[in-house]
Scaffold this motif. Structure first.
Motif, short mmCIF file in Angstrom:
data_model
loop_
_atom_site.label_atom_id
_atom_site.label_comp_id
_atom_site.label_asym_id
_atom_site.label_seq_id
_atom_site.Cartn_x
_atom_site.Cartn_y
_atom_site.Cartn_z
N ASP A 129 41.41 29.29 44.38
CA ASP A 129 40.49 30.42 44.45
C ASP A 129 39.69 30.34 45.74
O ASP A 129 39.15 29.29 46.10
N ALA A 130 39.60 31.47 46.45
CA ALA A 130 38.83 31.56 47.69
C ALA A 130 38.16 32.93 47.69
O ALA A 130 38.71 33.88 48.25
N PRO A 131 37.01 33.06 47.04
CA PRO A 131 36.36 34.38 46.91
C PRO A 131 36.16 35.09 48.25
O PRO A 131 35.73 34.49 49.23
N TYR A 132 36.53 36.36 48.26
CA TYR A 132 36.37 37.22 49.43
C TYR A 132 37.08 36.68 50.66
O TYR A 132 36.57 36.72 51.78
N ASN A 133 38.29 36.18 50.45
CA ASN A 133 39.14 35.75 51.56
C ASN A 133 39.85 36.98 52.11
O ASN A 133 40.82 37.46 51.54
N ALA A 134 39.38 37.48 53.24
CA ALA A 134 39.90 38.73 53.80
C ALA A 134 41.35 38.60 54.27
O ALA A 134 42.01 39.61 54.50
N ALA A 135 41.84 37.38 54.42
CA ALA A 135 43.22 37.19 54.85
C ALA A 135 44.20 37.28 53.69
O ALA A 135 45.41 37.22 53.89
N ASN A 136 43.68 37.41 52.47
CA ASN A 136 44.56 37.43 51.30
C ASN A 136 44.01 38.38 50.25
O ASN A 136 43.71 37.99 49.13
N SER A 137 43.88 39.64 50.64
CA SER A 137 43.34 40.63 49.72
C SER A 137 44.29 40.89 48.56
O SER A 137 45.51 40.94 48.73
N GLY A 138 43.73 41.06 47.38
CA GLY A 138 44.56 41.37 46.22
C GLY A 138 43.85 41.09 44.92
O GLY A 138 42.88 40.32 44.87
N GLY A 139 44.30 41.75 43.85
CA GLY A 139 43.74 41.52 42.53
C GLY A 139 44.43 40.35 41.84
O GLY A 139 45.32 39.71 42.38
N SER A 140 44.02 40.10 40.61
CA SER A 140 44.59 38.98 39.87
C SER A 140 45.92 39.33 39.22
O SER A 140 46.69 38.44 38.85
N ASN A 141 46.18 40.63 39.05
CA ASN A 141 47.39 41.11 38.36
C ASN A 141 47.44 40.68 36.90
O ASN A 141 48.52 40.66 36.30
N LEU A 142 46.30 40.31 36.32
CA LEU A 142 46.25 39.95 34.90
C LEU A 142 45.96 41.20 34.08
O LEU A 142 45.03 41.94 34.37
N GLY A 143 46.75 41.43 33.04
CA GLY A 143 46.58 42.61 32.20
C GLY A 143 45.62 42.36 31.05
O GLY A 143 45.16 41.23 30.83
N PRO A 144 45.29 43.41 30.28
CA PRO A 144 44.32 43.29 29.19
C PRO A 144 44.76 42.36 28.07
O PRO A 144 43.94 41.93 27.26
N THR A 145 46.07 42.03 28.00
CA THR A 145 46.54 41.11 26.96
C THR A 145 46.58 39.67 27.45
O THR A 145 46.97 38.77 26.70
N SER A 146 46.18 39.43 28.69
CA SER A 146 46.20 38.08 29.26
C SER A 146 45.05 37.25 28.70
O SER A 146 43.88 37.61 28.86
N GLN A 147 45.37 36.14 28.06
CA GLN A 147 44.33 35.27 27.52
C GLN A 147 43.48 34.67 28.64
O GLN A 147 42.28 34.45 28.48
N LYS A 148 44.13 34.39 29.78
CA LYS A 148 43.39 33.85 30.91
C LYS A 148 42.32 34.83 31.36
O LYS A 148 41.17 34.43 31.65
N LEU A 149 42.65 36.12 31.40
CA LEU A 149 41.68 37.14 31.79
C LEU A 149 40.57 37.24 30.76
O LEU A 149 39.38 37.31 31.11
N VAL A 150 40.94 37.25 29.49
CA VAL A 150 39.94 37.35 28.42
C VAL A 150 38.97 36.18 28.49
O VAL A 150 37.75 36.36 28.40
N ASP A 151 39.50 34.97 28.66
CA ASP A 151 38.64 33.78 28.72
C ASP A 151 37.72 33.84 29.93
O ASP A 151 36.54 33.46 29.84
N ARG A 152 38.25 34.29 31.08
CA ARG A 152 37.43 34.35 32.28
C ARG A 152 36.30 35.35 32.14
O ARG A 152 35.15 35.07 32.52
N VAL A 153 36.60 36.53 31.59
CA VAL A 153 35.57 37.54 31.42
C VAL A 153 34.52 37.08 30.41
O VAL A 153 33.31 37.27 30.61
N LYS A 154 34.95 36.46 29.31
CA LYS A 154 34.00 35.95 28.32
C LYS A 154 33.07 34.92 28.94
O LYS A 154 31.86 34.92 28.68
N ALA A 155 33.63 34.04 29.78
CA ALA A 155 32.80 33.02 30.44
C ALA A 155 31.81 33.67 31.39
O ALA A 155 30.64 33.24 31.48
#
Length: 209
Positions: free
Chosen positions: A86-112
């Motif tokens: 993870d490198a927040p706001y790294n302008a050399a590598n723009s892009g989203g996480s590509n995690l969908g609403p059914t992704s447990q990783k995304l759910v856990d991250r948002v809950k945290a």
């Protein structure tokens, strides 16, 4: 055979000149004449240099600053060139996480993230405070997100809360042409406005980091 090749070669040369040279030069010239600031990256000057762009977000983490949206950008792991970290706001590598609403990783991250902000059923937090943008370099936050951070920033900077709230209000931009997009607050612009208002200051950041 040459009679068939000649028109083809002439067409390639002609359209290469038109679309590869004439058109780019014309558009660049028009942009520089009509909107030079935007054409050159919408850079924000401070003193003798530039501190960033209104179009590319930066990573702010100190309590005295307003924070941008979470960022999903990554960089090569310095300890292992085959992995990324993870490198927040790294302008050399723009892009989203590509995690969908059914992704447990995304759910856990948002809950945290919600828990870290003290959110809960009786204390909802703005969606953009816990979700990443498609670019990972979003320079803006919603007025609701800015309002939720105002008390923390005011306390850290030793400024009256109503002064910080007023700066958020003054820095809020409406939808483009009144209909495109939503109201937003530019994070870098707001933090620089806070510096001008007094209190603890924001050190210069590297654009896009």
């Amino acid at each position: 055979m040459p009679s068939h090749l000649r028109p083809a070669v002439a067409s390639v040369v002609l359209f290469s000149a038109l679309t590869g040279l004439a058109y780019p030069f014309a558009i660049t010239g028009i942009a520089q004449a009509l909107m030079p600031r935007q054409a050159n990256g919408s850079l924000i000057a401070r003193g003798d240099g530039f501190v960033g762009s209104t179009l590319v977000g930066q990573s702010f983490t100190a309590d005295r600053d307003f924070h941008g949206r979470p960022s999903a950008t990554q960089a090569v792991d310095p300890a292992d060139g085959t992995r990324t970290v993870d490198a927040p706001y790294n302008a050399a590598n723009s892009g989203g996480s590509n995690l969908g609403p059914t992704s447990q990783k995304l759910v856990d991250r948002v809950k945290a993230a919600v828990a870290a902000l003290g959110g809960g059923p009786d204390h909802p937090v703005p969606a953009d405070a816990v979700t990443t943008s498609a670019s990972g370099l979003d320079p803006d936050i919603t007025p609701a997100d800015a309002a939720a951070q105002a008390a923390r920033v005011a306390a850290a900077r030793g400024l009256p809360l109503d002064r910080v709230v007023a700066l958020v209000r003054d820095g809020t931009q409406g939808p483009g042409l009144g209909i495109f997009g939503e109201a937003r607050v530019n994070v870098l612009g707001l933090n620089l406005a806070l510096d001008a208002a007094g209190g603890a200051t924001t050190p210069p950041q590297k654009p896009g980091r």
